[in-house]
Design an enzyme around this catalytic site. Structure first.
Site, PDB file in Angstrom:
ATOM      1  N   GLY A  75       0.791  -1.242   0.000  1.00 13.96           N
ATOM      2  CA  GLY A  75       0.000   0.000   0.000  1.00 13.96           C
ATOM      3  C   GLY A  75       0.816   1.282   0.000  1.00 13.96           C
ATOM      4  N   ARG A 124       3.967  -4.162  17.559  1.00 11.66           N
ATOM      5  CA  ARG A 124       3.264  -4.256  18.850  1.00 11.66           C
ATOM      6  C   ARG A 124       4.180  -4.748  19.965  1.00 11.66           C
ATOM      7  N   PHE A 154     -10.325  -1.948  11.129  1.00 10.89           N
ATOM      8  CA  PHE A 154     -11.479  -2.558  10.460  1.00 10.89           C
ATOM      9  C   PHE A 154     -12.721  -1.842  10.956  1.00 10.89           C
ATOM     10  N   TYR A 204      -9.732  11.510  10.080  1.00  9.48           N
ATOM     11  CA  TYR A 204     -10.635  11.448  11.247  1.00  9.48           C
ATOM     12  C   TYR A 204      -9.874  11.419  12.583  1.00  9.48           C
ATOM     13  N   PRO A 245      -4.026  11.240   5.288  1.00 13.91           N
ATOM     14  CA  PRO A 245      -4.613  10.961   3.969  1.00 13.91           C
ATOM     15  C   PRO A 245      -6.131  10.758   4.058  1.00 13.91           C
ATOM     16  N   ARG A 256     -10.892  -3.971   4.463  1.00 12.69           N
ATOM     17  CA  ARG A 256     -11.366  -3.953   5.855  1.00 12.69           C
ATOM     18  C   ARG A 256     -12.337  -2.819   6.157  1.00 12.69           C
TER      19      ARG A 256
HETATM   20  C1  LIG Z   1     -12.276   2.812   2.597  1.00 18.57           C
HETATM   21  C2  LIG Z   1     -11.815   3.732   3.632  1.00 18.57           C
HETATM   22  C3  LIG Z   1     -10.876   4.771   3.249  1.00 18.57           C
HETATM   23  C4  LIG Z   1     -10.447   5.672   4.382  1.00 18.57           C
HETATM   24  C5  LIG Z   1      -9.449   4.992   5.243  1.00 18.57           C
HETATM   25  C6  LIG Z   1      -9.082   5.775   6.420  1.00 18.57           C
HETATM   26  C7  LIG Z   1      -8.222   5.324   7.319  1.00 18.57           C
HETATM   27  C8  LIG Z   1      -7.540   4.079   7.211  1.00 18.57           C
HETATM   28  C9  LIG Z   1      -6.799   3.634   8.224  1.00 18.57           C
HETATM   29  C10 LIG Z   1      -6.082   2.369   8.178  1.00 18.57           C
HETATM   30  O1  LIG Z   1      -5.420   2.057   9.114  1.00 18.57           O
HETATM   31  S1  LIG Z   1      -6.189   1.390   6.780  1.00 18.57           S
HETATM   32  C11 LIG Z   1      -5.007   0.087   7.035  1.00 18.57           C
HETATM   33  C12 LIG Z   1      -5.683  -1.187   7.197  1.00 18.57           C
HETATM   34  N1  LIG Z   1      -4.696  -2.239   7.181  1.00 18.57           N
HETATM   35  C13 LIG Z   1      -4.678  -3.208   8.088  1.00 18.57           C
HETATM   36  O2  LIG Z   1      -5.511  -3.286   8.957  1.00 18.57           O
HETATM   37  C14 LIG Z   1      -3.561  -4.201   7.955  1.00 18.57           C
HETATM   38  C15 LIG Z   1      -3.287  -4.991   9.217  1.00 18.57           C
HETATM   39  N2  LIG Z   1      -4.506  -5.590   9.759  1.00 18.57           N
HETATM   40  C16 LIG Z   1      -4.556  -6.811  10.373  1.00 18.57           C
HETATM   41  O3  LIG Z   1      -3.550  -7.499  10.492  1.00 18.57           O
HETATM   42  C17 LIG Z   1      -5.889  -7.296  10.903  1.00 18.57           C
HETATM   43  O4  LIG Z   1      -6.938  -6.752  10.183  1.00 18.57           O
HETATM   44  C18 LIG Z   1      -6.094  -6.939  12.415  1.00 18.57           C
HETATM   45  C19 LIG Z   1      -7.447  -7.497  12.881  1.00 18.57           C
HETATM   46  C20 LIG Z   1      -6.040  -5.418  12.640  1.00 18.57           C
HETATM   47  C21 LIG Z   1      -5.001  -7.581  13.257  1.00 18.57           C
HETATM   48  O5  LIG Z   1      -4.848  -8.932  12.921  1.00 18.57           O
HETATM   49  P1  LIG Z   1      -4.453 -10.006  14.081  1.00 18.57           P
HETATM   50  O6  LIG Z   1      -3.321  -9.519  14.856  1.00 18.57           O
HETATM   51  O7  LIG Z   1      -4.286 -11.321  13.378  1.00 18.57           O
HETATM   52  O8  LIG Z   1      -5.684  -9.978  14.997  1.00 18.57           O
HETATM   53  P2  LIG Z   1      -6.866 -11.004  15.204  1.00 18.57           P
HETATM   54  O9  LIG Z   1      -7.410 -11.497  13.916  1.00 18.57           O
HETATM   55  O10 LIG Z   1      -6.397 -12.012  16.192  1.00 18.57           O
HETATM   56  O11 LIG Z   1      -7.962 -10.058  15.860  1.00 18.57           O
HETATM   57  C22 LIG Z   1      -7.689  -9.353  17.078  1.00 18.57           C
HETATM   58  C23 LIG Z   1      -9.039  -9.128  17.762  1.00 18.57           C
HETATM   59  O12 LIG Z   1      -9.848  -8.316  16.913  1.00 18.57           O
HETATM   60  C24 LIG Z   1     -11.090  -9.012  16.651  1.00 18.57           C
HETATM   61  N3  LIG Z   1     -11.560  -8.675  15.310  1.00 18.57           N
HETATM   62  C25 LIG Z   1     -10.885  -8.878  14.162  1.00 18.57           C
HETATM   63  N4  LIG Z   1     -11.629  -8.492  13.114  1.00 18.57           N
HETATM   64  C26 LIG Z   1     -12.802  -8.048  13.608  1.00 18.57           C
HETATM   65  C27 LIG Z   1     -13.998  -7.530  13.011  1.00 18.57           C
HETATM   66  N5  LIG Z   1     -14.111  -7.361  11.690  1.00 18.57           N
HETATM   67  N6  LIG Z   1     -15.010  -7.159  13.816  1.00 18.57           N
HETATM   68  C28 LIG Z   1     -14.911  -7.287  15.166  1.00 18.57           C
HETATM   69  N7  LIG Z   1     -13.785  -7.777  15.796  1.00 18.57           N
HETATM   70  C29 LIG Z   1     -12.770  -8.169  15.019  1.00 18.57           C
HETATM   71  C30 LIG Z   1     -10.747 -10.468  16.786  1.00 18.57           C
HETATM   72  O13 LIG Z   1     -11.923 -11.240  17.020  1.00 18.57           O
HETATM   73  C31 LIG Z   1      -9.776 -10.453  17.968  1.00 18.57           C
HETATM   74  O14 LIG Z   1     -10.490 -10.310  19.191  1.00 18.57           O
HETATM   75  P3  LIG Z   1     -10.779 -11.604  20.143  1.00 18.57           P
HETATM   76  O15 LIG Z   1     -11.457 -11.041  21.327  1.00 18.57           O
HETATM   77  O16 LIG Z   1     -11.678 -12.506  19.326  1.00 18.57           O
HETATM   78  O17 LIG Z   1      -9.445 -12.220  20.428  1.00 18.57           O
HETATM   79  N1  LIG Z   2      -5.549   3.684   2.352  1.00 18.30           N
HETATM   80  C1  LIG Z   2      -6.227   4.677   2.915  1.00 18.30           C
HETATM   81  O1  LIG Z   2      -7.281   5.089   2.437  1.00 18.30           O
HETATM   82  C2  LIG Z   2      -5.700   5.317   4.141  1.00 18.30           C
HETATM   83  C3  LIG Z   2      -4.626   4.830   4.836  1.00 18.30           C
HETATM   84  N2  LIG Z   2      -4.185   5.496   5.951  1.00 18.30           N
HETATM   85  C4  LIG Z   2      -3.000   5.038   6.664  1.00 18.30           C
HETATM   86  O2  LIG Z   2      -1.990   4.740   5.737  1.00 18.30           O
HETATM   87  C5  LIG Z   2      -1.136   3.760   6.283  1.00 18.30           C
HETATM   88  C6  LIG Z   2      -0.965   2.631   5.298  1.00 18.30           C
HETATM   89  O3  LIG Z   2      -2.218   2.017   5.050  1.00 18.30           O
HETATM   90  P1  LIG Z   2      -2.499   1.206   3.702  1.00 18.30           P
HETATM   91  O4  LIG Z   2      -1.286   1.204   2.889  1.00 18.30           O
HETATM   92  O5  LIG Z   2      -3.749   1.729   3.146  1.00 18.30           O
HETATM   93  O6  LIG Z   2      -2.816  -0.248   4.258  1.00 18.30           O
HETATM   94  P2  LIG Z   2      -1.926  -1.574   4.380  1.00 18.30           P
HETATM   95  O7  LIG Z   2      -2.761  -2.557   5.090  1.00 18.30           O
HETATM   96  O8  LIG Z   2      -1.372  -1.919   3.056  1.00 18.30           O
HETATM   97  O9  LIG Z   2      -0.715  -1.116   5.287  1.00 18.30           O
HETATM   98  C7  LIG Z   2      -0.572  -1.434   6.649  1.00 18.30           C
HETATM   99  C8  LIG Z   2       0.810  -2.012   6.855  1.00 18.30           C
HETATM  100  O10 LIG Z   2       1.044  -2.151   8.249  1.00 18.30           O
HETATM  101  C9  LIG Z   2       1.734  -3.355   8.459  1.00 18.30           C
HETATM  102  N3  LIG Z   2       1.437  -3.834   9.810  1.00 18.30           N
HETATM  103  C10 LIG Z   2       0.225  -4.113  10.351  1.00 18.30           C
HETATM  104  N4  LIG Z   2       0.361  -4.564  11.602  1.00 18.30           N
HETATM  105  C11 LIG Z   2       1.690  -4.558  11.882  1.00 18.30           C
HETATM  106  C12 LIG Z   2       2.475  -4.927  13.008  1.00 18.30           C
HETATM  107  N5  LIG Z   2       1.912  -5.386  14.132  1.00 18.30           N
HETATM  108  N6  LIG Z   2       3.829  -4.792  12.941  1.00 18.30           N
HETATM  109  C13 LIG Z   2       4.411  -4.320  11.803  1.00 18.30           C
HETATM  110  N7  LIG Z   2       3.731  -3.957  10.706  1.00 18.30           N
HETATM  111  C14 LIG Z   2       2.382  -4.078  10.740  1.00 18.30           C
HETATM  112  C15 LIG Z   2       1.195  -4.326   7.407  1.00 18.30           C
HETATM  113  O11 LIG Z   2       2.156  -5.346   7.086  1.00 18.30           O
HETATM  114  P3  LIG Z   2       2.121  -6.819   7.742  1.00 18.30           P
HETATM  115  O12 LIG Z   2       0.745  -7.346   7.605  1.00 18.30           O
HETATM  116  O13 LIG Z   2       3.188  -7.536   6.958  1.00 18.30           O
HETATM  117  O14 LIG Z   2       2.541  -6.654   9.177  1.00 18.30           O
HETATM  118  C16 LIG Z   2       0.986  -3.390   6.228  1.00 18.30           C
HETATM  119  O15 LIG Z   2       2.132  -3.383   5.395  1.00 18.30           O
HETATM  120  C17 LIG Z   2      -1.736   3.349   7.609  1.00 18.30           C
HETATM  121  O16 LIG Z   2      -1.126   4.076   8.652  1.00 18.30           O
HETATM  122  C18 LIG Z   2      -3.171   3.773   7.471  1.00 18.30           C
HETATM  123  O17 LIG Z   2      -3.751   4.038   8.713  1.00 18.30           O
HETATM  124  C19 LIG Z   2      -4.790   6.626   6.404  1.00 18.30           C
HETATM  125  C20 LIG Z   2      -5.864   7.135   5.765  1.00 18.30           C
HETATM  126  C21 LIG Z   2      -6.395   6.541   4.571  1.00 18.30           C
END
Ligand SMILES: CCCCC/C=C\C=C\C(=O)SCCNC(=O)CCNC(=O)[C@H](O)C(C)(C)COP(=O)(O)OP(=O)(O)OC[C@H]1O[C@@H](n2cnc3c(N)ncnc32)[C@H](O)[C@@H]1OP(=O)(O)O
Ligand SMILES: NC(=O)C1=CN([C@@H]2O[C@H](COP(=O)(O)OP(=O)(O)OC[C@H]3O[C@@H](n4cnc5c(N)ncnc54)[C@H](OP(=O)(O)O)[C@@H]3O)[C@@H](O)[C@H]2O)C=CC1
Length: 340
Positions: A75, A124, A154, A204, A245, A256
């Protein structure tokens, strides 16, 4: 590639550097079903705002510099790594999935000719962070640029969240940023080496947002962390800036946050520029903020969202839907009103 080409119209492609275009299409595309573009993925005014994605700074801007990017395998992190690498930086990318990091490192270094080092890291876990930074220092030295980009998120009604769900997000976003910043910051201070830190938050972070409450809380915390250190660590040669962003179509975010693909149209309707942002646009802003051209920039928080935040904040902004005829009627009513 076909899918990605449709993101750009002829106008924006013709303004792109022809040499960069093929690898940009490859690097900034994700090629997954969730990223498939629909026919109505832009509003008409978007033609005025072509997304230029090629690196805009001078080649060599980051020559002899080391850049550390968390979440650099996918990303936005991947896009920032590509841009910094193409401008001469030696990059270190860190996240949990080493296979993804290795593939990205290979892809980028083969295109830019500059080394990209993949290092496994769970932000983490402070011990994992320490091991990662040890490895970086050993391999390439302390960084000149640190980008806190890794995140988890998510959508979910808050009443459905477990304590562990809250912890998964806040540990990654807020604690992860703190562990990285404290570990690297202490070493930079001890070595009397300056650096530019950048945090990627979200629009946000200012307002809070329902349905992503842990992310909103953690991103607001990240911003407080950055702004605190602007004042405290400037005297050590450390700068801190923030990019907020708006929506950028990455697999990580959209899978998500828009799992059914239904929210994208709503987002585009409220973005005055009429389209989503692109990875390359974020990467160019990030490169500027981390470069020496921005050496007087510290404590800046920059929204890059096509105007979406302002649109959502203004009480009357939806009145752009009112037709001329409806305005005629309303104006007549208003003009007839006398007194209070
Ligand atoms: C379209 C929108 C545009 C605007 C965007 C604006 C902002 C964007 C911000 C961002 O940050 S986007 C980046 C997104 N990228 C990622 O999230 C990448 C990394 N994500 C992950 O690895 C996983 O999604 C997660 C869940 C964050 C972490 O994975 P993991 O460590 O494997 O955790 P678990 O699967 O063990 O889950 C932990 C805990 O959370 C509960 N859970 C997971 N998913 C959900 C869900 N959908 N709803 C409710 N709860 C959920 C899960 O059940 C675990 O809790 P327990 O109590 O069951 O242990
Ligand atoms: N796309 C969008 O619309 C927006 C994105 N953002 C921000 O931009 C940034 C990038 O998001 P985006 O590229 O969209 O999404 P991605 O999911 O592609 O990026 C998230 C990255 O974080 C890494 N990551 C997640 N958990 C951990 C962890 N525990 N330790 C180390 N690395 C971790 C993931 O790699 P891995 O799974 O290998 O650990 C992944 O490469 C984020 O900070 C997000 O909040 C903000 C606003 C809007």
């Amino acid at each position: 590639v076909k899918i990605i080409i449709r993101i750009f119209d002829a106008e924006s492609l013709s303004t792109s550097n022809a040499l960069f275009t093929p690898c940009l299409l490859q690097l900034f595309g994700n090629g997954t079903a969730v990223l498939r573009k629909s026919d109505d993925d832009r509003a008409p005014q978007a033609r005025f705002f072509p997304p230029l994605q090629e690196p805009m700074l001078l080649p060599g801007t980051f020559k002899n510099k080391v850049a550390f990017i968390t979440g650099g395998g996918t990303g936005l992190g991947k896009g920032m790594t590509f841009t910094l690498s193409s401008l001469g930086a030696e990059c270190v990318i860190a996240s949990r999935n080493l296979d993804v990091l290795k593939a990205t490192a290979e892809e980028i270094s083969s295109q830019t000719g500059n080394k990209v080092h993949p290092v496994q890291c769970n932000v983490r876990d402070p011990d994992s962070v320490k091991a990662t930074v040890d490895q970086m220092v050993n391999d390439v030295g302390l960084p000149d640029v640190v980008i806190n980009n890794a995140a988890g998120n998510f959508i979910s009604p808050s009443e459905r969240l477990s304590a562990n769900a809250w912890k998964a997000i806040t540990d990654t976003v807020l604690n992860g940023t703190a562990y990285i910043t404290l570990d690297i910051g202490k070493r930079l201070i001890a070595a009397q080496k300056g650096a530019a830190f950048l945090c990627i938050t979200t629009i946000y972070a200012d307002s809070g947002s329902g349905f992503v409450m842990p992310s909103a809380s953690a991103k607001a915390g990240v911003e407080a962390l950055c702004k605190s250190l602007v004042a405290e660590w400037g005297r050590y040669g450390l700068r801190f800036n923030i990019i907020q962003p708006g929506p950028i179509k990455t697999k990580g975010a959209f899978s998500r946050l828009d799992p059914t693909g239904k929210f994208e149209k709503l987002m585009i309707e409220r973005i005055p520029v009429g389209r989503l942002g692109t990875v390359g646009e974020i990467a160019n802003l990030a490169a500027y903020l981390c470069s020496d051209y921005a050496s007087w920039v510290s404590g800046a928080t920059i929204k890059i969202d096509g105007g979406e935040y302002s649109f959502m904040a203004g009480e009357f902004n939806s009145l752009s839907l009112v037709t001329k005829e409806q305005w005629d009627v309303m104006e007549a009513i208003i003009r007839q009103t006398k007194g209070s």
